[in-house]
Scaffold this active site. Structure first.
Site, PDB file in Angstrom:
ATOM      1  N   GLU A  59      13.447 107.438  10.315  1.00 31.89           N
ATOM      2  CA  GLU A  59      14.064 106.804   8.818  1.00 31.89           C
ATOM      3  C   GLU A  59      14.924 108.205   8.205  1.00 31.89           C
ATOM      4  OE1 GLU A  59      11.642 102.937   8.140  1.00 31.89           O
ATOM      5  OE2 GLU A  59      10.589 105.136   7.634  1.00 31.89           O
TER       6      GLU A  59
ATOM      7  N   GLU B  89       5.294 103.342  14.716  1.00 34.02           N
ATOM      8  CA  GLU B  89       4.313 102.375  13.465  1.00 34.02           C
ATOM      9  C   GLU B  89       3.418 101.234  13.916  1.00 34.02           C
ATOM     10  OE1 GLU B  89       7.728 104.411  10.827  1.00 34.02           O
ATOM     11  OE2 GLU B  89       7.427 103.975  13.265  1.00 34.02           O
TER      12      GLU B  89
END
Length: 260
Positions: free
Chosen positions: A111, A131
């Site tokens: 990210e 995740e």
């Protein structure tokens, strides 16, 4: 600041190194320190380009520090100015940022990379959004990745957590260049110095237009440009640099950019 973030300043370029063994994972304190660094970069008129990378050769950044989370760091805690890693939500960052991925780039690390404008990667770099396996959501990646690469590839990464090697990442377009590991930072600095020699007011206008246009129609964005409703465009069109660019072109010489 933080013992886990190293910076180097050379001319108009700022290098930011995440140095938090073993995986360069980021806890709340490190994220807040990065936010202050990138805020100061944004606000310093002498700095024009930033490079963000990781220490060592194995990890760029493994993202959120799950050990810190297990010890009490809240996943929705105070990440500081700019959000996680200091870049994701930093408002009005109108300067180029280069990410040099020197190894494993996953979760929040990916990210952070997606928050940069250009991504260079070592040939052994790998990418993933794992995740899903820890029962959480890659929030920023869920917003950004489907807009950067084909939707079905982005959803594959988000839903399965599978790993991409650097060649697949390059094929889908979120890595600009693949480099030998010993050439990665040399190339990052080469590119940063090239950008630092360019017109900072034009860069600022490009970044604001791209950022704001993402949530509007083509014609709405065009109207805001032509009516000088973007602050950066208005400043550019009233600047000495705008005149310098035209003069230099007419006189067949290199322009001298002053950022004013």
């Amino acid at each position: 600041m933080s013992d886990h973030i190293r910076t180097r300043r050379d001319g108009g370029v700022l290098e930011v190194v995440i140095d938090r063994p073993k995986a360069n994972a980021i806890d709340l304190a490190t994220s807040r320190a990065m936010g202050l660094i990138f805020r100061d970069f944004r606000d310093d008129p002498e700095l024009r380009v930033a490079i963000v990378t990781g220490a060592g050769e194995k990890f760029f950044c493994a993202g959120w520090d799950l050990k810190a989370a297990a010890s009490g760091d809240a996943v929705d805690g105070d990440y500081g100015v700019g959000g996680f890693g200091g870049l994701q939500e930093l408002r009005d960052l109108n300067k180029p940022v280069i990410c040099a991925v020197n190894g494993i780039c996953c979760g929040g690390g990916l990210e952070i990379a997606l928050s940069a404008d250009l991504i260079l990667a070592a040939e052994h770099a790998t990418f993933a959004l794992p995740e899903i396996r820890s029962g959480t959501v890659a929030d920023a990646a869920s917003i950004k990745l489907p807009k950067r690469i084909p939707y079905h590839i982005a959803m594959d990464m988000l839903l399965t957590g599978r790993w991409l090697d650097v060649h697949e990442a390059h094929r889908w377009g979120f890595v600009n260049e693949i480099l030998q590991a010993d050439r990665l930072m040399e190339r990052a600095w080469e590119l940063a110095r090239l950008l630092a020699s360019g017109p900072p007011l034009v860069y600022a206008a490009i970044k604001e237009i791209v950022r704001e246009a993402e949530g509007s129609t083509f014609q709405t964005a065009m109207n805001k440009i032509t009516k000088r409703q973007f602050a950066t465009v208005d400043r550019l069109y009233s600047s000495e640099d705008q005149l310098e660019g035209a003069r230099a072109f007419a006189e067949k010489r290199n322009p001298i950019w002053k950022g004013q």
